[in-house]
Design a protein around this motif. Structure first.
Motif, mmCIF file in Angstrom:
data_model
loop_
_atom_site.group_PDB
_atom_site.id
_atom_site.type_symbol
_atom_site.label_atom_id
_atom_site.label_comp_id
_atom_site.label_asym_id
_atom_site.label_seq_id
_atom_site.Cartn_x
_atom_site.Cartn_y
_atom_site.Cartn_z
ATOM 1 N N ALA A 217 32.281 -55.169 -57.626
ATOM 2 C CA ALA A 217 31.283 -54.741 -56.628
ATOM 3 C C ALA A 217 29.895 -54.646 -57.263
ATOM 4 O O ALA A 217 28.900 -55.056 -56.661
ATOM 5 C CB ALA A 217 31.689 -53.405 -56.011
ATOM 6 N N GLN A 218 29.832 -54.143 -58.494
ATOM 7 C CA GLN A 218 28.535 -54.026 -59.164
ATOM 8 C C GLN A 218 27.965 -55.384 -59.544
ATOM 9 O O GLN A 218 26.750 -55.595 -59.478
ATOM 10 C CB GLN A 218 28.661 -53.147 -60.403
ATOM 11 N N SER B 177 39.985 -57.812 -52.755
ATOM 12 C CA SER B 177 39.293 -56.833 -51.916
ATOM 13 C C SER B 177 38.133 -57.611 -51.299
ATOM 14 O O SER B 177 37.860 -58.746 -51.700
ATOM 15 C CB SER B 177 38.767 -55.679 -52.773
ATOM 16 N N GLY B 178 37.440 -56.985 -50.371
ATOM 17 C CA GLY B 178 36.302 -57.673 -49.767
ATOM 18 C C GLY B 178 35.142 -57.910 -50.723
ATOM 19 O O GLY B 178 34.259 -58.725 -50.451
ATOM 20 N N ALA B 179 35.152 -57.202 -51.877
ATOM 21 C CA ALA B 179 34.104 -57.426 -52.881
ATOM 22 C C ALA B 179 34.356 -58.736 -53.633
ATOM 23 O O ALA B 179 33.418 -59.405 -54.050
ATOM 24 C CB ALA B 179 34.053 -56.258 -53.869
ATOM 25 N N ASP B 180 35.628 -59.090 -53.823
ATOM 26 C CA ASP B 180 35.972 -60.292 -54.590
ATOM 27 C C ASP B 180 35.511 -61.545 -53.868
ATOM 28 O O ASP B 180 35.878 -61.785 -52.720
ATOM 29 C CB ASP B 180 37.486 -60.324 -54.824
ATOM 30 N N PHE C 178 32.448 -40.164 -41.706
ATOM 31 C CA PHE C 178 33.695 -40.730 -42.206
ATOM 32 C C PHE C 178 33.621 -41.029 -43.698
ATOM 33 O O PHE C 178 34.602 -41.408 -44.305
ATOM 34 C CB PHE C 178 34.065 -41.995 -41.416
ATOM 35 N N GLY C 179 32.442 -40.884 -44.303
ATOM 36 C CA GLY C 179 32.307 -41.129 -45.738
ATOM 37 C C GLY C 179 32.234 -42.616 -46.033
ATOM 38 O O GLY C 179 31.602 -43.384 -45.281
ATOM 39 N N PHE C 180 32.900 -43.046 -47.103
ATOM 40 C CA PHE C 180 32.792 -44.429 -47.556
ATOM 41 C C PHE C 180 33.722 -45.344 -46.755
ATOM 42 O O PHE C 180 34.668 -45.917 -47.282
ATOM 43 C CB PHE C 180 33.052 -44.519 -49.053
ATOM 44 N N VAL C 181 33.420 -45.454 -45.470
ATOM 45 C CA VAL C 181 34.185 -46.304 -44.562
ATOM 46 C C VAL C 181 33.266 -47.424 -44.108
ATOM 47 O O VAL C 181 32.111 -47.183 -43.777
ATOM 48 C CB VAL C 181 34.705 -45.495 -43.358
ATOM 49 N N GLY C 182 33.788 -48.664 -44.123
ATOM 50 C CA GLY C 182 32.950 -49.806 -43.823
ATOM 51 C C GLY C 182 33.202 -50.406 -42.454
ATOM 52 O O GLY C 182 34.354 -50.542 -42.040
ATOM 53 N N ASP C 183 32.127 -50.748 -41.758
ATOM 54 C CA ASP C 183 32.217 -51.553 -40.537
ATOM 55 C C ASP C 183 31.766 -52.966 -40.906
ATOM 56 O O ASP C 183 30.662 -53.149 -41.440
ATOM 57 C CB ASP C 183 31.340 -50.956 -39.437
ATOM 58 N N ASP D 124 29.478 -53.416 -49.670
ATOM 59 C CA ASP D 124 28.198 -53.488 -48.949
ATOM 60 C C ASP D 124 27.182 -54.411 -49.633
ATOM 61 O O ASP D 124 26.043 -54.511 -49.184
ATOM 62 C CB ASP D 124 27.602 -52.080 -48.743
ATOM 63 N N GLY D 125 27.591 -55.055 -50.736
ATOM 64 C CA GLY D 125 26.678 -55.954 -51.441
ATOM 65 C C GLY D 125 25.704 -55.217 -52.355
ATOM 66 O O GLY D 125 24.964 -55.838 -53.111
ATOM 67 N N GLN D 126 25.723 -53.883 -52.291
ATOM 68 C CA GLN D 126 24.838 -53.065 -53.141
ATOM 69 C C GLN D 126 25.643 -52.326 -54.204
ATOM 70 O O GLN D 126 25.175 -51.355 -54.781
ATOM 71 C CB GLN D 126 24.077 -52.039 -52.296
ATOM 72 N N GLY D 127 26.888 -52.764 -54.407
ATOM 73 C CA GLY D 127 27.714 -52.139 -55.435
ATOM 74 C C GLY D 127 28.693 -51.107 -54.913
ATOM 75 O O GLY D 127 29.449 -50.516 -55.681
ATOM 76 N N GLN D 128 28.678 -50.897 -53.594
ATOM 77 C CA GLN D 128 29.545 -49.876 -53.014
ATOM 78 C C GLN D 128 30.788 -50.481 -52.355
ATOM 79 O O GLN D 128 30.673 -51.301 -51.456
ATOM 80 C CB GLN D 128 28.749 -49.083 -51.956
ATOM 81 N N LEU D 129 31.972 -50.058 -52.821
ATOM 82 C CA LEU D 129 33.221 -50.425 -52.146
ATOM 83 C C LEU D 129 33.371 -49.545 -50.907
ATOM 84 O O LEU D 129 32.900 -48.405 -50.897
ATOM 85 C CB LEU D 129 34.406 -50.195 -53.085
#
Lengths: 259, 259
Positions: free
Chosen positions: A87-88, B100-103, B119-124, B151-156
Motif C-alpha cells: 500500500a505504501q 488485496s485491492g492494494a496489490d 465505520f473507521g477504515f472501511v472502503g467504498d 486508497d492510493g495514499q498508503g491506506q488499506l
C-alpha cells in the motif's frame, strides 16, 4: 542485451522501524528499471506470538516453526507487513504486488528434512517460477516477496529471506542482467568492524580470497559472503552489500561484489 | 465473442469450516475457464481480536474498523486465510495468486465518510483496475481476492466482499462474458424460507418484480437481490445464488438471475 533487474532484500532492522521503512520505501520507489523487493519478518512475529502466549523457539538463531508459529508468520509476513509495504509503495507510484511463494506458484520448496533438529515448517527452495515472475515484471508490476514458500501440496513454509532473494536473482539471471542488493545494519564489508567508514568498496574473487586469509571476513559475514559469491557464480551480475542508503545514486559507501 | 469469466464469492460459513472449505476449493478448481475467487473473512478475525483483548465493535451487523482492527483484518484476511486458500488451490493444479485491492492497484476505494456512524477504515470502491486483472487472467493466473481495498495514499481499507465481487464482475464485463456466483448458506432464493427444496430456479426482471410484490423476497434477501440486479444492469451476463454445490455441473438446485 539483457534488461536490468534489481532485487533488493531488507531485514528486520528496516521493517521494525516505521520511519526507517518509509525512508527505505521512498529510496526503493526511486530506483529505476525493473525491480523486486524481498522482506523478512523480524520481531513483529515474535511480539504477536508472545501476546498470544505462544513461545518462540529459536535454535542457533533460527526459528522453530511449529503449526501455530507458521500461522503467526503467515499473518505477519504475508499479511500485515507485506500488504502495508504494498500500500505504501502504491502511494509512491510503484505498482507493487505482494507475493508469497505460493502465489503464482512462484517459489517451490520442500520441508527441511529432520536431522539433529526438527525445524518444523521450514522450506528449502527447489526452484523459482521465472516464467510467471517475468510476466509480472514485463506487465509493469513490482513483486514484493515475503519470506514464505510452498510445497505444492498445500503446505506453506517459512523460508529464509536472504535465500529467497538469491534464488530469485539466480533464477532470473538467464533473462535479466541482475543486481542483488542486501540491505543490512552495516554500510558494507568493513576492514575494521568498529569503523563504519572502513568500507571495502569493491570485492572480486581475488580480493575475497585475500580478505578471507587476512581474517577480515569472519563470523556472521562468512555465510553472507559465501551466499553472495554463490549468486555471482550462478549468473548474477553484481551483488551489493550495505545499508539502505546504497540505493541512493550518489552514495559511494557500500560494497560491490563481482567475480 | 467474449471469453467466459466466472467470479465466485464465498463467505464465512465456508471459510470457517476446514472440511467445507476443502470441498469448495475442489469444486472451484474443477470449474472450467477463467475464474476469480473472492473471499470474506468471518469469525477468525473476531476470534483473534478477542484473544488479543481487542473488542470487536459491530453496528447493524457491520464491523467498526479502528486501526487495531484493521491490522487484525490484514493479518487474517490477506495473510492467514488468503495464503492458505492459495496454497490449497495450488495443490489442486490451480495457479492461484492472492491479492488485496492494494496489490497491482487492483481495487481503489475511499474511506467511507462519517455520517451518523464512523465505520473507521472501511472502503467504498471507486473502481477496479481491469487492465492489470485481465493481464493476470490471460497469463493463466487465478486471482484470489480478500475483502480489502486501498486508497492510493498508503491506506488499506476493509471492504465488503459481496461488493468487491460485483464491482469486479461489472468492471470486467466489458472484456469478458461474466457470471457472478454468490455462495451462501441457502441453495438459492426460496419460495418458502423453511423449505430448502423450494428454490426459484430462474428469476428475470419481470419475475423479480412479481416476487417483490408477493413478499417472497424480503429481509436479508432484499439488498442481496438488489446488488445482483445492479450487476446485471451493468454488463454482468448472469448472477447465480446458491450454496457451493451450484458449482457442480449437474446440480440444478440454485437460482439463476438474468435481466
Amino acid at each position: 542485451m539483457k534488461e536490468k533487474l534489481s532485487i533488493v532484500k531488507i531485514g528486520g532492522n528496516v521493517i521494525e522501524n516505521t520511519r526507517e521503512l518509509e525512508k527505505f520505501l521512498t529510496l526503493f520507489s526511486e530506483l529505476e528499471g525493473m525491480k523486486i523487493l524481498v522482506h523478512g519478518g523480524g520481531k513483529l512475529a515474535t511480539q504477536l506470538a508472545s501476546k498470544l502466549g505462544i513461545e518462540s523457539k529459536m535454535v542457533g538463531g533460527r526459528r522453530i516453526t511449529d503449526a501455530e508459529t507458521l500461522d503467526i508468520i503467515t499473518m505477519v509476513y504475508a499479511g500485515l507487513t507485506n500488504k502495508n509495504i504494498v500500500a505504501q509503495l502504491q502511494s509512491r507510484g510503484c505498482n507493487a504486488i505482494g507475493l508469497s511463494g505460493a502465489d503464482g506458484n512462484s517459489i517451490r520448496a520442500h520441508k527441511r528434512p529432520v536431522k539433529d533438529i526438527d525445524f518444523g515448517f521450514v522450506g528449502d527452495i527447489d526452484g523459482v517460477n521465472t516464467k510467471i515472475i517475468s510476466k509480472l515484471l514485463t506487465s509493469g508490476l513490482i513483486p514484493v516477496f515475503c519470506a514464505m514458500s510452498h510445497d505444492g501440496q498445500g503446505q506453506l513454509l517459512n523460508t529464509n529471506a536472504d535465500t529467497i532473494a538469491s534464488e530469485l536473482a539466480i533464477g532470473l539471471g538467464d533473462t535479466f542482467a541482475t543486481t542483488l542488493y542486501y540491505c543490512f545494519e552495516k554500510p558494507g564489508v568493513l576492514l575494521n568492524v568498529f569503523d563504519d567508514t572502513s568500507v571495502v568498496k569493491e570485492i572480486d574473487t581475488k580480493k575475497y580470497k585475500q580478505l578471507l586469509t587476512e581474517g577480515v571476513i569472519a563470523d556472521g559475514m562468512l555465510p553472507k559472503l559465501e551466499n553472495c559469491f554463490h549468486a555471482l557464480n550462478n549468473k548474477v551480475e553484481t551483488v551489493c552489500l550495505g545499508n539502505m542508503y546504497m540505493l541512493e545514486s550518489n552514495n559511494p559507501f557500500f560494497t560491490t561484489l563481482t567475480l
